[in-house]
Design a protein around this motif. Structure first.
Motif, PDB file in Angstrom:
ATOM      1  N   LEU A   6       3.542   5.682   4.228  1.00 31.72           N
ATOM      2  CA  LEU A   6       2.514   6.593   4.704  1.00 31.72           C
ATOM      3  C   LEU A   6       2.673   7.969   4.066  1.00 31.72           C
ATOM      4  O   LEU A   6       3.792   8.484   3.949  1.00 31.72           O
ATOM      5  CB  LEU A   6       2.576   6.699   6.232  1.00 31.72           C
ATOM      6  CG  LEU A   6       2.509   5.356   6.976  1.00 31.72           C
ATOM      7  CD1 LEU A   6       2.537   5.579   8.477  1.00 31.72           C
ATOM      8  CD2 LEU A   6       1.289   4.551   6.571  1.00 31.72           C
ATOM      9  N   LYS A   7       1.555   8.544   3.659  1.00 31.17           N
ATOM     10  CA  LYS A   7       1.578   9.864   3.022  1.00 31.17           C
ATOM     11  C   LYS A   7       2.147  10.897   3.984  1.00 31.17           C
ATOM     12  O   LYS A   7       2.948  11.744   3.610  1.00 31.17           O
ATOM     13  CB  LYS A   7       0.174  10.253   2.568  1.00 31.17           C
ATOM     14  CG  LYS A   7       0.153  11.491   1.718  1.00 31.17           C
ATOM     15  CD  LYS A   7      -1.168  11.672   1.033  1.00 31.17           C
ATOM     16  CE  LYS A   7      -1.082  12.858   0.085  1.00 31.17           C
ATOM     17  NZ  LYS A   7      -2.262  12.949  -0.753  1.00 31.17           N
ATOM     18  N   ASN A  39      -6.942  -4.905   4.052  1.00 29.74           N
ATOM     19  CA  ASN A  39      -6.405  -5.291   2.751  1.00 29.74           C
ATOM     20  C   ASN A  39      -5.963  -6.759   2.773  1.00 29.74           C
ATOM     21  O   ASN A  39      -6.250  -7.515   1.835  1.00 29.74           O
ATOM     22  CB  ASN A  39      -5.235  -4.382   2.361  1.00 29.74           C
ATOM     23  CG  ASN A  39      -4.712  -4.701   0.981  1.00 29.74           C
ATOM     24  OD1 ASN A  39      -5.441  -4.652  -0.007  1.00 29.74           O
ATOM     25  ND2 ASN A  39      -3.443  -5.056   0.897  1.00 29.74           N
ATOM     26  N   LEU A  72      -0.341   5.655   1.952  1.00 26.28           N
ATOM     27  CA  LEU A  72      -1.525   5.424   2.777  1.00 26.28           C
ATOM     28  C   LEU A  72      -1.795   6.647   3.654  1.00 26.28           C
ATOM     29  O   LEU A  72      -0.874   7.203   4.234  1.00 26.28           O
ATOM     30  CB  LEU A  72      -1.280   4.186   3.655  1.00 26.28           C
ATOM     31  CG  LEU A  72      -2.455   3.628   4.428  1.00 26.28           C
ATOM     32  CD1 LEU A  72      -3.467   2.992   3.480  1.00 26.28           C
ATOM     33  CD2 LEU A  72      -1.965   2.588   5.422  1.00 26.28           C
ATOM     34  N   GLU A  73      -3.044   7.040   3.723  1.00 28.41           N
ATOM     35  CA  GLU A  73      -3.438   8.154   4.580  1.00 28.41           C
ATOM     36  C   GLU A  73      -4.156   7.613   5.802  1.00 28.41           C
ATOM     37  O   GLU A  73      -5.090   6.824   5.677  1.00 28.41           O
ATOM     38  CB  GLU A  73      -4.357   9.115   3.823  1.00 28.41           C
ATOM     39  CG  GLU A  73      -3.652   9.859   2.707  1.00 28.41           C
ATOM     40  CD  GLU A  73      -4.521  10.961   2.116  1.00 28.41           C
ATOM     41  OE1 GLU A  73      -4.997  11.822   2.888  1.00 28.41           O
ATOM     42  OE2 GLU A  73      -4.707  10.941   0.890  1.00 28.41           O
ATOM     43  N   ALA A  74      -3.687   8.040   6.986  1.00 32.43           N
ATOM     44  CA  ALA A  74      -4.299   7.593   8.227  1.00 32.43           C
ATOM     45  C   ALA A  74      -4.085   8.650   9.306  1.00 32.43           C
ATOM     46  O   ALA A  74      -3.054   9.328   9.325  1.00 32.43           O
ATOM     47  CB  ALA A  74      -3.684   6.265   8.667  1.00 32.43           C
ATOM     48  N   GLN A 124      -6.445  -0.407   8.124  1.00 31.98           N
ATOM     49  CA  GLN A 124      -6.439  -0.413   6.661  1.00 31.98           C
ATOM     50  C   GLN A 124      -5.563  -1.535   6.109  1.00 31.98           C
ATOM     51  O   GLN A 124      -5.956  -2.224   5.156  1.00 31.98           O
ATOM     52  CB  GLN A 124      -5.952   0.937   6.122  1.00 31.98           C
ATOM     53  CG  GLN A 124      -6.947   2.060   6.333  1.00 31.98           C
ATOM     54  CD  GLN A 124      -6.451   3.362   5.731  1.00 31.98           C
ATOM     55  OE1 GLN A 124      -6.087   3.410   4.562  1.00 31.98           O
ATOM     56  NE2 GLN A 124      -6.434   4.425   6.540  1.00 31.98           N
ATOM     57  N   MET A 125      -4.400  -1.714   6.702  1.00 31.82           N
ATOM     58  CA  MET A 125      -3.514  -2.783   6.228  1.00 31.82           C
ATOM     59  C   MET A 125      -4.140  -4.154   6.486  1.00 31.82           C
ATOM     60  O   MET A 125      -4.099  -5.041   5.637  1.00 31.82           O
ATOM     61  CB  MET A 125      -2.147  -2.683   6.901  1.00 31.82           C
ATOM     62  CG  MET A 125      -1.354  -1.456   6.471  1.00 31.82           C
ATOM     63  SD  MET A 125       0.261  -1.359   7.276  1.00 31.82           S
ATOM     64  CE  MET A 125       1.171  -2.609   6.311  1.00 31.82           C
ATOM     65  N   ALA A 166       3.428  -0.736   3.894  1.00 24.01           N
ATOM     66  CA  ALA A 166       2.709   0.504   3.608  1.00 24.01           C
ATOM     67  C   ALA A 166       3.660   1.678   3.790  1.00 24.01           C
ATOM     68  O   ALA A 166       4.343   1.776   4.815  1.00 24.01           O
ATOM     69  CB  ALA A 166       1.506   0.668   4.525  1.00 24.01           C
ATOM     70  N   VAL A 197      -3.918   2.951  10.535  1.00 21.91           N
ATOM     71  CA  VAL A 197      -2.945   2.288   9.657  1.00 21.91           C
ATOM     72  C   VAL A 197      -3.119   0.780   9.751  1.00 21.91           C
ATOM     73  O   VAL A 197      -3.237   0.082   8.731  1.00 21.91           O
ATOM     74  CB  VAL A 197      -1.486   2.670  10.033  1.00 21.91           C
ATOM     75  CG1 VAL A 197      -0.486   1.822   9.243  1.00 21.91           C
ATOM     76  CG2 VAL A 197      -1.229   4.150   9.808  1.00 21.91           C
ATOM     77  N   LEU A 209       0.863  -1.181   0.000  1.00 28.23           N
ATOM     78  CA  LEU A 209       0.000   0.000   0.000  1.00 28.23           C
ATOM     79  C   LEU A 209       0.899   1.230   0.000  1.00 28.23           C
ATOM     80  O   LEU A 209       1.712   1.408   0.901  1.00 28.23           O
ATOM     81  CB  LEU A 209      -0.915  -0.001   1.228  1.00 28.23           C
ATOM     82  CG  LEU A 209      -1.798  -1.240   1.381  1.00 28.23           C
ATOM     83  CD1 LEU A 209      -2.539  -1.214   2.711  1.00 28.23           C
ATOM     84  CD2 LEU A 209      -2.774  -1.344   0.225  1.00 28.23           C
TER      85      LEU A 209
END
Length: 163
Positions: free
Chosen positions: A83-84, A30, A15-17, A26-27, A81, A23, A12
């Motif tokens: 992260l943004k 998925n 990823l925005e969290a 979402q992971m 992932a 986080v 990923l």
């Protein structure tokens, strides 16, 4: 013992969290969507992170390595992932001190001994600031998959070895 599966679908990017639980959620979702883990994996990994934090303030780029018990796993994998924006994770071995994590390596191992070997291998790359920065700059899941598979020698990873 199953072979480790490491496909693009477990990577990923950006990823925005809002926080670490988001986080992990979402992971985990998925991984569940692709049937790597059971539905019980998500609450188990969130709970384990609360009890045993996995944030690591490594050189230049902080990482986290959340994992939980094998009973929640269908197929052995490692999900990545980027992260943004950095998300605070409590530092491993601390009670409340945090580090701004930018890359999360979520382990889903179907045997207790499997994650020991993978954790050792990951610790080696966590010392390579240039490699971690390279992962952050990668915008292509296939490229990231190749970089990590080569660096961790994932095609030959068996796990389950007693250390």
């Amino acid at each position: 013992m199953s072979e480790l599966r490491f496909d693009k679908e477990v990577i990923l990017m950006h990823l925005e969290a809002a926080d670490y639980t988001e986080v992990l959620q979402q992971m985990g979702e998925n991984l569940a969507k692709h049937q790597y883990v059971k539905d019980s994996f998500i609450p188990a990994i969130v709970e384990r992170e609360k009890e045993f934090a996995t944030g690591l303030p490594t050189a230049g780029v902080s990482v986290a390595i959340p994992h939980t018990d094998a009973v929640h796993v269908n197929h052995k994998t490692i999900s990545i992932a980027t992260l943004k924006k950095p998300v605070d994770f409590v530092i491993m071995g601390e009670e409340s001190e945090t580090t701004p994590v930018q890359i999360v390596f979520m382990l889903a191992m179907d045997e207790p001994h499997s994650q020991l070997k993978l954790l050792q291998d990951l610790m080696k790359i966590f010392q390579e600031e240039n490699f971690l920065n390279q992962l952050l700059q990668t915008d292509n899941a296939s490229e990231m998959q190749k970089q990590l598979a080569d660096k961790l020698d994932l095609p030959n990873f068996k796990g389950g070895e007693k250390l």
